[in-house]
Design an enzyme around this catalytic site. Structure first.
Site, mmCIF file in Angstrom:
data_model
loop_
_atom_site.group_PDB
_atom_site.id
_atom_site.type_symbol
_atom_site.label_atom_id
_atom_site.label_comp_id
_atom_site.label_asym_id
_atom_site.label_seq_id
_atom_site.Cartn_x
_atom_site.Cartn_y
_atom_site.Cartn_z
ATOM 1 N N LYS A 128 11.342 -40.309 52.112
ATOM 2 C CA LYS A 128 10.815 -38.795 50.971
ATOM 3 C C LYS A 128 11.449 -39.341 49.542
ATOM 4 C CE LYS A 128 7.480 -35.966 53.169
ATOM 5 N NZ LYS A 128 8.223 -34.505 53.926
ATOM 6 N N LYS A 212 1.086 -43.960 58.465
ATOM 7 C CA LYS A 212 0.521 -43.571 58.789
ATOM 8 C C LYS A 212 -0.506 -42.185 57.476
ATOM 9 C CE LYS A 212 2.968 -39.158 57.585
ATOM 10 N NZ LYS A 212 3.752 -37.360 57.658
ATOM 11 N N LYS A 215 -1.329 -36.074 53.660
ATOM 12 C CA LYS A 215 -1.986 -35.801 52.488
ATOM 13 C C LYS A 215 -1.528 -35.732 50.894
ATOM 14 C CE LYS A 215 -0.079 -32.091 54.682
ATOM 15 N NZ LYS A 215 1.214 -31.514 54.811
HETATM 16 P P1 TYM Z 1 2.844 -31.165 57.473
HETATM 17 O O1 TYM Z 1 2.262 -30.634 56.578
HETATM 18 O O2 TYM Z 1 2.459 -32.786 57.010
HETATM 19 O O3 TYM Z 1 1.966 -31.894 58.828
HETATM 20 C C1 TYM Z 1 0.939 -30.974 59.316
HETATM 21 C C2 TYM Z 1 0.759 -31.188 60.966
HETATM 22 O O4 TYM Z 1 0.094 -32.331 61.080
HETATM 23 C C3 TYM Z 1 0.789 -33.445 61.890
HETATM 24 N N1 TYM Z 1 0.528 -34.916 60.719
HETATM 25 C C4 TYM Z 1 -0.055 -35.981 61.649
HETATM 26 N N2 TYM Z 1 -0.795 -35.871 62.718
HETATM 27 C C5 TYM Z 1 -1.350 -36.847 63.024
HETATM 28 N N3 TYM Z 1 -1.834 -38.433 62.084
HETATM 29 C C6 TYM Z 1 -1.191 -38.061 60.896
HETATM 30 N N4 TYM Z 1 -0.999 -38.722 60.200
HETATM 31 C C7 TYM Z 1 -0.784 -36.927 60.677
HETATM 32 N N5 TYM Z 1 -0.158 -36.205 59.019
HETATM 33 C C8 TYM Z 1 0.266 -34.933 59.199
HETATM 34 C C9 TYM Z 1 1.914 -33.478 61.920
HETATM 35 O O5 TYM Z 1 2.753 -34.240 62.400
HETATM 36 C C10 TYM Z 1 1.991 -31.916 61.386
HETATM 37 O O6 TYM Z 1 1.813 -31.149 62.733
HETATM 38 N N6 TYM Z 1 7.526 -30.425 58.707
HETATM 39 C C11 TYM Z 1 5.667 -30.178 59.489
HETATM 40 C C12 TYM Z 1 5.423 -28.752 58.764
HETATM 41 C C13 TYM Z 1 6.561 -27.151 59.156
HETATM 42 C C14 TYM Z 1 6.829 -26.851 60.752
HETATM 43 C C15 TYM Z 1 7.277 -26.297 61.033
HETATM 44 C C16 TYM Z 1 6.263 -27.523 61.601
HETATM 45 C C17 TYM Z 1 7.336 -26.804 58.840
HETATM 46 N N7 TYM Z 1 7.920 -25.826 59.932
HETATM 47 C C18 TYM Z 1 7.468 -26.085 62.193
HETATM 48 C C19 TYM Z 1 6.242 -27.518 62.937
HETATM 49 C C20 TYM Z 1 6.824 -26.083 63.433
HETATM 50 C C21 TYM Z 1 4.967 -31.230 58.440
HETATM 51 O O7 TYM Z 1 5.191 -31.168 57.082
HETATM 52 O O8 TYM Z 1 4.078 -30.942 58.518
#
Ligand code: TYM
Length: 348
Positions: A128, A212, A215
């Site tokens: 990032k 991957k 969003k």
């Molecule tokens: P975020 O917002 O990027 O994504 C949300 C969830 O979706 C999963 N994900 C995917 N799974 C499969 N294939 C993909 N292409 C894909 N893109 C995203 C992510 O792994 C996530 O589970 N840092 C985290 C948010 C967060 C969090 C937390 C998660 C903040 N605090 C505490 C768990 C516990 C994030 O940016 O997810």
């Protein structure tokens, strides 16, 4: 959520669950089918077997520039998508991270126990940071805030996609470090719940199967957003890159693009990868892609319908207010205990 037109039926008694689950989703873009298959789908399953907290992590989204109006709207929309994809606010707690200030407070305390080198090593930070003109310190300390989210609730399990694995390992390391320092279990050491790739743990970009699906990707053609219209879905799947040859079988190394489409097909239709392979022997990519588009449209249609129903003013806001009321009392005892052990003066 049960009942018609948003009428909510309260469970008769509080549910006693052996396990607590926490996860978060950033309101940093329009959620994709990757988010759904890798995470949200599992949230909805886990709510039946564990005490679940699902959080819209708005503070995390601030680590890169956000338009305030869009952030506001997306925060509400992510919460709506939680409910639309099957999370029942009577079973699980749905809330917004910034509504419980203990997340930011604990994050600071944990930052003071995390090493700069640990954070600079994080793959997502490096990726990032390379894309940003200006790198904020929030982008670097992002995983500490994520550790705070999880540790604050003494979560046993954290359902996430594969891309969050390294962040979860850091959360575990921080918990172990603090517990060792005080020779006491201040924080539960959380277990990851990460589906294998064939079960949605890493859905890839439709235009580049080495990346991957994300969003916040610049080119939305590689994503299927949960809220994309049927025509957009058809168009994106039709233009998805494929591999050489015309056979349809799962082979991540030699057929990464088709393998990714097969995983999406399998998870949306409930058919195994072998069943899909047999069904398309000799039929080529064209038929496979047009059937896949219909399977995806059908999977997302009920979520989109529910999402629209939840757009009535006040409905999601009430769910989030209730979520905060349930989450905050669970968070505060852990924060207070840690503050006390660190020597911070208690409020009098
Ligand atoms: P975020 O917002 O990027 O994504 C949300 C969830 O979706 C999963 N994900 C995917 N799974 C499969 N294939 C993909 N292409 C894909 N893109 C995203 C992510 O792994 C996530 O589970 N840092 C985290 C948010 C967060 C969090 C937390 C998660 C903040 N605090 C505490 C768990 C516990 C994030 O940016 O997810």
């Amino acid at each position: 959520m049960k009942g018609d037109k948003g009428a909510r039926v309260k469970p008769l008694a509080p549910r006693i669950m052996a396990k607590r689950v926490f996860s978060g989703v950033q309101p940093s873009g329009s959620l994709t089918i990757g988010n759904y298959l890798g995470a949200l789908r599992n949230f909805a399953k886990l709510q039946h077997e564990a005490e679940c907290l699902f959080c819209v992590v708005d503070l995390h989204a601030l680590t890169v520039p956000q338009d305030p109006k869009e952030l506001h709207q997306r925060t509400l929309d992510v919460a709506r998508i939680f409910v639309a994809s099957g999370i029942d606010p009577d079973l699980a707690t749905i809330f917004v991270q910034s509504h419980v200030p203990a997340h930011a407070e604990l994050s600071w305390l944990l930052e003071c126990t995390t090493y700069d080198g640990e954070l600079r090593r994080m793959t997502q930070y490096k990726e990032k940071a390379a894309r940003q003109e200006v790198v904020t310190s929030g982008l670097l300390t992002y995983p500490v805030l994520m550790a705070a989210d999880i540790l604050l609730y003494q979560a046993d399990e954290v359902p996430v996609g594969d891309d969050q694995k390294q962040h979860l390992e850091l959360a575990r390391d921080i918990a172990v470090r603090v517990n060792n320092r005080f020779d006491e279990e201040i924080f539960k050491v959380p277990e990851p719940y990460i589906p294998p790739k064939t079960a949605g743990g890493r859905i890839m970009n439709l235009q580049d199967a080495t990346e991957k699906m994300s969003k916040s990707a610049e080119n939305p053609r590689g994503n299927i957003a949960i809220l994309d219209s049927p025509d957009e879905i058809r168009r994106k799947i039709k233009s998805a890159v494929t591999d050489s040859g015309r056979e349809i079988y799962y082979d991540e190394v030699n057929k990464p693009a088709i393998s990714n489409l097969m995983v999406i097909y399998s998870l949306c239709s409930g058919q195994s990868l072998d069943e899909i392979k047999s069904a398309y022997v000799g039929s080529g990519y064209g038929q496979f892609k047009s059937d896949l588009a219909e399977v995806v449209v059908e999977t997302l249609a009920p979520i989109q319908k529910r999402f629209t129903e939840l757009s009535e003013p006040g409905v999601i806001e009430a769910i989030l207010a209730e979520g905060r009321r349930k989450a905050e009392p669970l968070a505060l005892p852990t924060l207070r205990r840690f503050q006390d052990r660190l020597g911070l003066l208690a409020l009098s």
